[in-house]
Design a protein around this motif. Structure first.
Motif, PDB file in Angstrom:
ATOM      1  N   VAL A   1      16.153   3.177   0.859  1.00  0.00           N
ATOM      2  CA  VAL A   1      15.704   1.863   0.387  1.00  0.00           C
ATOM      3  C   VAL A   1      15.060   1.073   1.514  1.00  0.00           C
ATOM      4  N   LEU A   2      14.184   0.142   1.102  1.00  0.00           N
ATOM      5  CA  LEU A   2      13.475  -0.708   2.062  1.00  0.00           C
ATOM      6  C   LEU A   2      13.478  -2.141   1.555  1.00  0.00           C
ATOM      7  N   SER A   3      13.553  -3.079   2.488  1.00  0.00           N
ATOM      8  CA  SER A   3      13.466  -4.483   2.084  1.00  0.00           C
ATOM      9  C   SER A   3      12.004  -4.817   1.787  1.00  0.00           C
ATOM     10  N   ASP A   4      11.786  -5.892   1.036  1.00  0.00           N
ATOM     11  CA  ASP A   4      10.410  -6.336   0.769  1.00  0.00           C
ATOM     12  C   ASP A   4       9.684  -6.644   2.076  1.00  0.00           C
ATOM     13  N   GLU A   5      10.427  -7.191   3.041  1.00  0.00           N
ATOM     14  CA  GLU A   5       9.807  -7.532   4.338  1.00  0.00           C
ATOM     15  C   GLU A   5       9.304  -6.266   5.030  1.00  0.00           C
ATOM     16  N   GLU A   6      10.110  -5.220   5.006  1.00  0.00           N
ATOM     17  CA  GLU A   6       9.690  -3.958   5.641  1.00  0.00           C
ATOM     18  C   GLU A   6       8.441  -3.399   4.953  1.00  0.00           C
ATOM     19  N   ILE A   7       8.417  -3.495   3.636  1.00  0.00           N
ATOM     20  CA  ILE A   7       7.280  -2.973   2.866  1.00  0.00           C
ATOM     21  C   ILE A   7       6.008  -3.745   3.209  1.00  0.00           C
ATOM     22  N   LEU A   8       6.099  -5.078   3.223  1.00  0.00           N
ATOM     23  CA  LEU A   8       4.903  -5.888   3.501  1.00  0.00           C
ATOM     24  C   LEU A   8       4.430  -5.721   4.945  1.00  0.00           C
ATOM     25  N   ALA A   9       5.370  -5.561   5.865  1.00  0.00           N
ATOM     26  CA  ALA A   9       4.979  -5.343   7.268  1.00  0.00           C
ATOM     27  C   ALA A   9       4.238  -4.014   7.398  1.00  0.00           C
ATOM     28  N   ALA A  10       4.688  -2.992   6.683  1.00  0.00           N
ATOM     29  CA  ALA A  10       4.027  -1.680   6.753  1.00  0.00           C
ATOM     30  C   ALA A  10       2.643  -1.740   6.096  1.00  0.00           C
ATOM     31  N   GLN A  11       2.523  -2.532   5.036  1.00  0.00           N
ATOM     32  CA  GLN A  11       1.213  -2.684   4.370  1.00  0.00           C
ATOM     33  C   GLN A  11       0.181  -3.238   5.355  1.00  0.00           C
ATOM     34  N   THR A  12       0.566  -4.292   6.070  1.00  0.00           N
ATOM     35  CA  THR A  12      -0.343  -4.898   7.038  1.00  0.00           C
ATOM     36  C   THR A  12      -0.597  -3.943   8.208  1.00  0.00           C
ATOM     37  N   TRP A  13       0.443  -3.281   8.664  1.00  0.00           N
ATOM     38  CA  TRP A  13       0.306  -2.354   9.802  1.00  0.00           C
ATOM     39  C   TRP A  13      -0.726  -1.264   9.466  1.00  0.00           C
ATOM     40  N   LEU A  14      -0.601  -0.686   8.288  1.00  0.00           N
ATOM     41  CA  LEU A  14      -1.489   0.409   7.910  1.00  0.00           C
ATOM     42  C   LEU A  14      -2.939  -0.073   7.780  1.00  0.00           C
ATOM     43  N   ALA A  15      -3.113  -1.266   7.241  1.00  0.00           N
ATOM     44  CA  ALA A  15      -4.463  -1.822   7.108  1.00  0.00           C
ATOM     45  C   ALA A  15      -5.066  -2.059   8.492  1.00  0.00           C
ATOM     46  N   GLN A  16      -4.261  -2.622   9.405  1.00  0.00           N
ATOM     47  CA  GLN A  16      -4.808  -3.041  10.705  1.00  0.00           C
ATOM     48  C   GLN A  16      -4.870  -1.925  11.741  1.00  0.00           C
ATOM     49  N   HIS A  17      -4.119  -0.848  11.541  1.00  0.00           N
ATOM     50  CA  HIS A  17      -4.123   0.232  12.533  1.00  0.00           C
ATOM     51  C   HIS A  17      -4.826   1.494  12.066  1.00  0.00           C
ATOM     52  N   GLU A  18      -4.940   1.668  10.752  1.00  0.00           N
ATOM     53  CA  GLU A  18      -5.604   2.875  10.249  1.00  0.00           C
ATOM     54  C   GLU A  18      -6.737   2.570   9.273  1.00  0.00           C
ATOM     55  N   GLY A  19      -6.926   1.279   8.959  1.00  0.00           N
ATOM     56  CA  GLY A  19      -8.030   0.923   8.054  1.00  0.00           C
ATOM     57  C   GLY A  19      -7.797   1.349   6.614  1.00  0.00           C
ATOM     58  N   ILE A  20      -6.529   1.476   6.246  1.00  0.00           N
ATOM     59  CA  ILE A  20      -6.220   1.882   4.868  1.00  0.00           C
ATOM     60  C   ILE A  20      -5.424   0.752   4.212  1.00  0.00           C
ATOM     61  N   PHE A  21      -6.041   0.156   3.197  1.00  0.00           N
ATOM     62  CA  PHE A  21      -5.438  -1.003   2.525  1.00  0.00           C
ATOM     63  C   PHE A  21      -4.813  -0.538   1.206  1.00  0.00           C
ATOM     64  N   VAL A  22      -3.519  -0.650   1.131  1.00  0.00           N
ATOM     65  CA  VAL A  22      -2.800  -0.157  -0.047  1.00  0.00           C
ATOM     66  C   VAL A  22      -2.005  -1.293  -0.684  1.00  0.00           C
ATOM     67  N   GLU A  23      -1.613  -1.108  -1.922  1.00  0.00           N
ATOM     68  CA  GLU A  23      -0.773  -2.129  -2.555  1.00  0.00           C
ATOM     69  C   GLU A  23       0.661  -2.009  -2.013  1.00  0.00           C
ATOM     70  N   PRO A  24       1.487  -3.034  -2.198  1.00  0.00           N
ATOM     71  CA  PRO A  24       2.814  -3.011  -1.575  1.00  0.00           C
ATOM     72  C   PRO A  24       3.627  -1.747  -1.868  1.00  0.00           C
ATOM     73  N   ALA A  25       3.705  -1.316  -3.132  1.00  0.00           N
ATOM     74  CA  ALA A  25       4.516  -0.126  -3.447  1.00  0.00           C
ATOM     75  C   ALA A  25       4.084   1.070  -2.612  1.00  0.00           C
ATOM     76  N   SER A  26       2.792   1.163  -2.363  1.00  0.00           N
ATOM     77  CA  SER A  26       2.252   2.313  -1.634  1.00  0.00           C
ATOM     78  C   SER A  26       2.569   2.265  -0.149  1.00  0.00           C
ATOM     79  N   ALA A  27       2.943   1.078   0.328  1.00  0.00           N
ATOM     80  CA  ALA A  27       3.315   0.961   1.742  1.00  0.00           C
ATOM     81  C   ALA A  27       4.757   1.419   1.956  1.00  0.00           C
ATOM     82  N   ALA A  28       5.500   1.659   0.874  1.00  0.00           N
ATOM     83  CA  ALA A  28       6.916   2.053   1.012  1.00  0.00           C
ATOM     84  C   ALA A  28       7.097   3.321   1.851  1.00  0.00           C
ATOM     85  N   PRO A  29       6.312   4.388   1.634  1.00  0.00           N
ATOM     86  CA  PRO A  29       6.534   5.570   2.477  1.00  0.00           C
ATOM     87  C   PRO A  29       6.195   5.334   3.948  1.00  0.00           C
TER      88      PRO A  29
END
Ligand code: F0G
Length: 362
Positions: free
Chosen positions: A270-298
């Motif tokens: 399980v992941l907190s919403d905060e962890e999910i949103l932080a990963a969403q931003t991280w992936l967008a800003q470090h790999e250029g891949i913008f995903v919806e929140p659920a997709s940032a879970a992995p």
């Protein structure tokens, strides 16, 4: 003479016909889904110290992985003479079903949890011409209604309990093996209604049985902490999470997901919403891949495996040299509200070089 490139991109049925429940007489309803990029991610790999690829399913025709299963489910529905589709959805299934119904020239009825669908997904269902009913209830209530309505009518039910959906979705595992030359060692993905983890596991096993892969990956599934029935092993009556796609308390493919996790020696976490949103931003800003929140879970899940002692799957069990694939399931533009809320006010400046330079602090 002017020649045009007339060969369309093959959809998953043309590409994997021999592995799918179709025949010569199945009319193919396709939007050119599948063949999504398996993106090598150097910064993500560096961050976790292992080789990581992201399977970007957000670039499917309606912006999510659902299109793979939908092309098969809708093609089979047309073959069987269906005049309309019906589905329950947290948003992406309805967007996909509506698009493929439009493509097939039939209608589509959609039942949604009121107020809980990301803006972009609702717009999609609307623009493709679906009949939409928003219920005062959650996804689990909507799915119960769809099961009842689907039984006594000509409506073809296209949720992932439809085996044609699972069959189509397993092509994502085939593509990964076809690109890597073998199965990865670990596969991480978000879990909601649990159709996708079921499909991937079926795909990997099928390719393995055929000798197209020498191994099977450990399947690591991630749920949002407020909507984690599989992790807690009990139905969640009132699931809550910012990742609205996986806001599900009683997954239809619960047993199959469990089997995939146990048989593959994987885990559910399980992941907190905060962890999910932080990963969403991280992936967008470090790999250029913008995903919806659920997709940032992995992605958040990978960070958790790496950083936290509480992780259900210890990173020590991921040896160096392992190949890890994370599936990101839906495009970030589907859910702009989450980002809009984080956005700061724009810097403004008069239209002169000097003022713009000043505004940038140059
Ligand atoms: N990620 C996204 C973006 C999804 O839309 C979903 C499910 C999942 C992950 C979870 O996949 O249900 O197969 O475990 N969305 C469904 C829908 C429920 O209605 O669009 P799953």
């Amino acid at each position: 003479m002017h020649t045009e490139r007339t060969t369309p991109k093959l959809g998953v049925i043309e590409r994997y016909r021999d592995y799918l429940p179709v025949t010569e007489s199945t009319p193919i309803v396709s939007l050119g889904e599948g063949t999504t990029p398996l993106v090598p991610c150097p910064r993500l790999s560096k961050r976790v110290g292992r080789t990581v690829f992201v399977k970007n399913e957000g670039v499917n025709p309606t912006g999510s992985f659902k299109d793979r299963g939908m092309t098969v489910a809708v093609s089979k529905a047309i073959e069987h003479g269906a005049k309309a589709l019906i589905c329950a959805s947290t948003g992406n299934t309805s967007a996909s079903a509506a698009a493929y119904a439009a493509r097939a020239g039939i209608s589509c009825a959609v039942i949604l949890p009121a107020g809980k669908i990301a803006t972009g997904k609702l717009l999609q269902a609307f623009v493709y011409g679906a009949e939409i009913v928003a219920i005062d209830g959650n996804f689990d209530d909507a799915l119960r209604l769809v099961r009842e309505l689907g039984e006594d009518s000509d409506l073809a039910m296209v949720n992932s309990i439809n085996p044609d959906r699972i069959a189509g979705q397993k092509t994502a595992a085939f593509e990964i093996v076809d690109v890597l030359g073998d199965a990865p060692d670990f596969h991480l993905l978000p879990v909601g209604n649990a159709g996708n983890i079921t499909s991937y596991w079926a795909g990997y096993r099928e390719y393995h049985a055929l000798g197209k892969a020498t191994k099977l990956p450990a399947m690591l599934g991630f749920q949002a902490a407020g909507a984690a029935p599989i992790f807690y092993n009990r139905i969640v009556e009132r699931p809550e999470t910012v990742a609205s796609a996986i806001r599900i308390g009683n997954p239809a493919s619960w047993k199959q997901a469990r089997a995939a996790i146990v048989e593959s020696h994987g885990a559910i976490d399980v992941l907190s919403d905060e962890e999910i949103l932080a990963a969403q931003t991280w992936l967008a800003q470090h790999e250029g891949i913008f995903v919806e929140p659920a997709s940032a879970a992995p992605i958040a899940g990978l960070f958790k495996c790496c950083d936290s002692k509480e992780a259900a799957y210890s990173f020590q069990k991921i040896p160096e040299g392992s190949r890890i694939v994370c599936t990101v399931t839906g495009h970030g533009l589907k859910d702009p509200d989450v980002i809009t809320a984080q956005m700061q006010e724009l810097k403004s400046a008069p239209a002169s070089v000097e003022s713009v330079r000043h505004a940038f602090g140059l």
